[in-house]
Design an enzyme around this catalytic site. Structure first.
Site, short mmCIF file in Angstrom:
data_model
loop_
_atom_site.label_atom_id
_atom_site.label_comp_id
_atom_site.label_asym_id
_atom_site.label_seq_id
_atom_site.Cartn_x
_atom_site.Cartn_y
_atom_site.Cartn_z
N LYS A 129 10.37 -10.77 -19.90
CA LYS A 129 9.42 -11.15 -20.94
C LYS A 129 8.20 -11.77 -20.25
O LYS A 129 8.20 -12.94 -19.90
CB LYS A 129 10.01 -12.15 -21.93
CG LYS A 129 9.17 -12.29 -23.21
CD LYS A 129 9.29 -13.64 -23.83
CE LYS A 129 8.56 -14.70 -23.10
NZ LYS A 129 7.09 -14.46 -22.97
N GLY B 146 7.40 -21.80 -15.69
CA GLY B 146 6.45 -22.27 -16.69
C GLY B 146 6.46 -23.78 -16.78
O GLY B 146 6.86 -24.47 -15.84
N GLU C 69 11.70 -22.91 -12.57
CA GLU C 69 10.58 -23.30 -11.71
C GLU C 69 9.51 -23.84 -12.64
O GLU C 69 8.83 -23.10 -13.34
CB GLU C 69 10.09 -22.10 -10.90
CG GLU C 69 9.23 -22.49 -9.71
CD GLU C 69 7.75 -22.50 -10.04
OE1 GLU C 69 7.21 -23.62 -10.26
OE2 GLU C 69 7.15 -21.43 -10.09
N CYS D 99 1.17 -23.83 -9.93
CA CYS D 99 2.08 -24.97 -9.94
C CYS D 99 2.10 -25.65 -8.58
O CYS D 99 2.46 -26.83 -8.48
CB CYS D 99 3.48 -24.53 -10.35
SG CYS D 99 4.15 -23.20 -9.34
N GLU E 182 -0.47 -32.39 -14.76
CA GLU E 182 -0.81 -31.19 -14.01
C GLU E 182 -2.18 -30.69 -14.48
O GLU E 182 -2.41 -30.49 -15.67
CB GLU E 182 0.25 -30.12 -14.25
CG GLU E 182 0.17 -28.95 -13.29
CD GLU E 182 1.39 -28.06 -13.37
OE1 GLU E 182 1.69 -27.39 -12.37
OE2 GLU E 182 2.05 -28.02 -14.44
#
Length: 490
Positions: free
Chosen positions: A186, A240, A262, A296, A393
Site C-alpha cells: 500500500k 511513516g 520504521e 526521517c 521532526e
C-alpha cells in the site's frame, strides 16, 4: 538536462494506474479514482484507482492463494527473479527518476540516486535469498540433536511513505520475496506512480501472479484495518510517522502479527571543537538538505561546540545560499517543493516559534510564492531550550543551530528526545568517536559522514523511532519464523 514536457508525458502514459491484484491490473471495485498532483506546479499528473477495503481483501486473497507455491519456490529462482528486477530498474532508471521528481518534488539528480539505492535492495536480497541458513548439532545434554530452521512468515502488508517512493518499496518487497513471503503493498496516496511502475517491472521480471499485489487508496486506515483484522495476514511492515505506527502496533496485537516499524526521527548533528569544519559542513548539507530535508534520517538539531559555532554557521550559510530552488526536473535545482501546503505551513510555524523565543534567521526563513509548495532553505542560530524545532521532526530545509561546551553536554542534548533513529557526529578524536558509539542512543550513527543508508547495512531505530531492521543480513530475518526441532538420541 531539463526533461521536456513531452518526455514527462511519455513516461506518465507508461505507468499503470489501476490496482495490481493476482497479476492483473484492474480498477477499484467502486470505480473511484484520485488525482496525483505535481507539488512544484499544482498540476494533475494522473488519476489512480482508489482502492477500498474490499479491494484490500481481494489483494490478500491473491497473496494467500500464492503463498504456499512461492514459499516452496527454490531460493535460487526467487533470487534470479529479484536480480532481473534489479536489472530492469537500472534499465529504467531515468523513467523512475522522472516519476519520483514530478510526483514527490526531489531534484532529478537525487531521484537518480534513489534509483541506484532502491534497486540495490533488489540485488542485495537476490543474493541473500540463497543464504537463509539454520543450525544442526547435539544438544548440551547429549540426549538428542537440535535443528533450527527458518520459514517464511506468510502474507505481509507493506505500507510505504511518500518521501522515498522507490527505495521504501524495494527495501520491503525485496527481503519479503527473498524469504518466500507474498505481499500486499500500500503506497502513499501522494506518490503512488513510482510504486505502480515498479509493480510493472516486477511482473516483467517474472514475479508470479499474486506474489506482489498493489493497492492504491485514499482510505489508508480503512484498507489497513481490514487487512490487519484478517487472520491470514501474518506481518505488517510500516514506514511513516510514530503516531500512525503506534496505532498499527495496537491493531497488530489483536492477531499477534509480526511487525517492523520504521518511524519518526529527530536526528542530532554534533560538531565538536576538534572537527574538520569543512567536512562537517559538507556532511551537514547531505544530512539536512538531501531530499529537501524530507527524510526521517535528516539532521534536525545541530549542536555545535561554542568555539567553532560561528565558523560552522558562516560556512553552512554560504553553502545553503548556493542551493538552487525550483522544479526538480530543471537544471541547477537542488531544493524542490515540499510535498504539500501543510508541510510548508508546518515549517513556517516552526521557524516562527524559534524566532519568537530569540532565534536568529541567518538565511531563508519563509515560504516562497507559488505556484508550487516551496520553502526557502533556512539556517537559524541561537535556538533556545523549549523551542519546537528541538522536539519535533521538521521534514523540511531548516537547519537549527545551538551550542554546547563539553562532550557530556553535547551527548545529553543529543539524547534529549523520544526518538532514536540516527545520530551524526564530527570529531577527529578517535577515542571520543568510540565513546559516542556507546553514549548516543540511536539505532545508527554517522561518524564523520552525513549519509548512513546502505542496502548492506541494518537500517532502523530505537525508542519511538521503531522496531526491527531493514537491509543488511538482518533484513531478511524480519520475514522469517524460526523453528526448532529436537530429535532424541537413539
Amino acid at each position: 538536462m531539463t526533461i521536456t514536457a513531452s518526455r514527462e508525458q511519455q513516461i506518465l502514459t507508461s505507468v499503470p494506474t489501476d490496482l495490481l491484484i493476482n497479476g492483473v491490473w484492474r480498477p477499484a471495485q467502486s470505480g473511484s479514482t484520485f488525482a496525483v498532483i505535481d507539488p512544484a506546479t499544482g498540476d494533475e499528473l494522473a488519476q489512480v484507482a482508489d482502492g477500498t477495503p474490499a479491494d484490500g481483501i481481494a489483494a490478500l486473497d491473491a497473496a494467500d492463494a500464492a503463498a504456499a507455491d512461492w514459499a516452496a519456490t527454490a531460493p535460487r529462482k526467487r533470487g534470479e527473479i529479484l536480480r532481473r528486477a534489479f536489472d530492469l530498474a537500472i534499465e529504467h532508471q531515468e523513467d523512475l527518476a522522472v516519476l519520483m521528481t514530478i510526483e514527490m518534488g526531489k531534484s532529478l539528480p537525487e531521484a537518480r540516486g534513489e534509483v541506484t539505492y532502491g534497486a540495490e535492495f533488489l540485488r542485495w536480497f537476490s543474493e541473500e535469498a540463497v543464504r537463509i541458513s539454520g543450525r544442526y548439532g547435539r544438544n548440551p545434554e547429549g540426549t538428542g540433536t537440535a535443528i533450527v530452521s527458518h520459514r517464511p512468515v506468510g502474507p505481509c502488508l507493506l505500507i510505504t511513505p511518500w518521501n522515498f517512493p522507490l527505495a521504501m518499496a524495494t527495501r520491503k518487497i525485496a527481503p519479503a520475496l527473498a524469504a518466500g513471503c507474498t505481499v500486499v503493498l500500500k503506497p502513499a496516496e501522494l506518490t503512488p506512480l513510482t510504486s505502480l511502475f515498479l509493480g510493472s517491472l516486477l511482473l516483467e521480471a517474472g514475479v508470479p501472479d499474486g506474489v506482489v499485489n498493489i493497492v492504491t487508496t485514499t482510505d489508508s486506515s480503512g484498507v489497513g484495518s481490514a487487512l490487519m483484522a484478517d487472520p491470514r495476514l501474518r506481518k505488517v511492515s510500516f514506514t511513516g510517522s510514530t503516531p500512525v505506527g503506534k496505532v498499527l502496533l495496537k491493531q497488530a496485537a489483536d492477531n499477534v502479527l509480526r511487525t517492523s516499524m520504521e518511524l519518526g526521527g529527530n536526528a542530532p548533528f554534533l560538531v565538536f571543537d576538534d572537527a574538520d569544519i569543512e567536512a562537517a559542513v559538507a556532511g551537514a548539507m547531505l544530512a539536512k538538505f538531501r531530499n529537501i530535508g524530507e527524510a526521517c534520517t535528516a539532521a534536525n538539531r545541530f549542536f555545535v561546540h561554542a568555539s567553532v559555532a560561528n565558523e560552522f554557521a558562516s560556512r553552512l550559510t554560504a553553502k545553503v545560499r548556493e542551493l538552487g530552488v525550483g522544479r526538480g526536473t530543471d537544471d541547477g535545482v537542488s531544493i524542490g517543493p515540499l510535498i504539500n501546503a501543510a508541510a510548508v505551513e508546518k515549517n513556517a510555524e516552526l521557524v516562527d516559534d524559534a524566532t519568537s523565543r530569540g532565534a536568529t534567521i541567518v538565511t531563508g526563513g519563509s515560504a516562497i510564492d507559488g505556484p508550487g509548495t516551496f520553502f526557502a532553505p533556512t539556517v537559524l542560530t541561537g535556538i533556545q531550550p523549549g523551542t519546537r524545532l528541538l522536539r519535533e521532526e521538521i521534514f523540511g530545509p531548516v537547519a537549527a543551530i545551538t551550542t554546547f561546551e563539553t562532550e557530556d553536554e553535547g551527548v545529553r542534548l543529543a539524547n534529549d528526545t523520544e526518538f532514536g533513529l540516527v545520530s551524526y557526529a564530527f570529531t577527529r578524536d578517535l577515542a571520543r568517536g568510540h565513546r559516542l558509539v556507546d553514549s548516543l542512543r540511536s539505532g545508527m550513527l554517522g561518524l564523520n559522514t552525513g549519509v548512513v543508508s546502505n542496502a548492506a547495512a541494518p537500517f532502523g531505530g530505537v525508542k519511538s523511532s521503531g522496531l526491527g531492521r531493514e537491509g543488511g543480513l538482518e533484513g531478511i530475518h524480519e520475514y522469517l519464523d524460526t523453528t526448532y526441532t529436537l530429535i532424541p538420541a537413539s
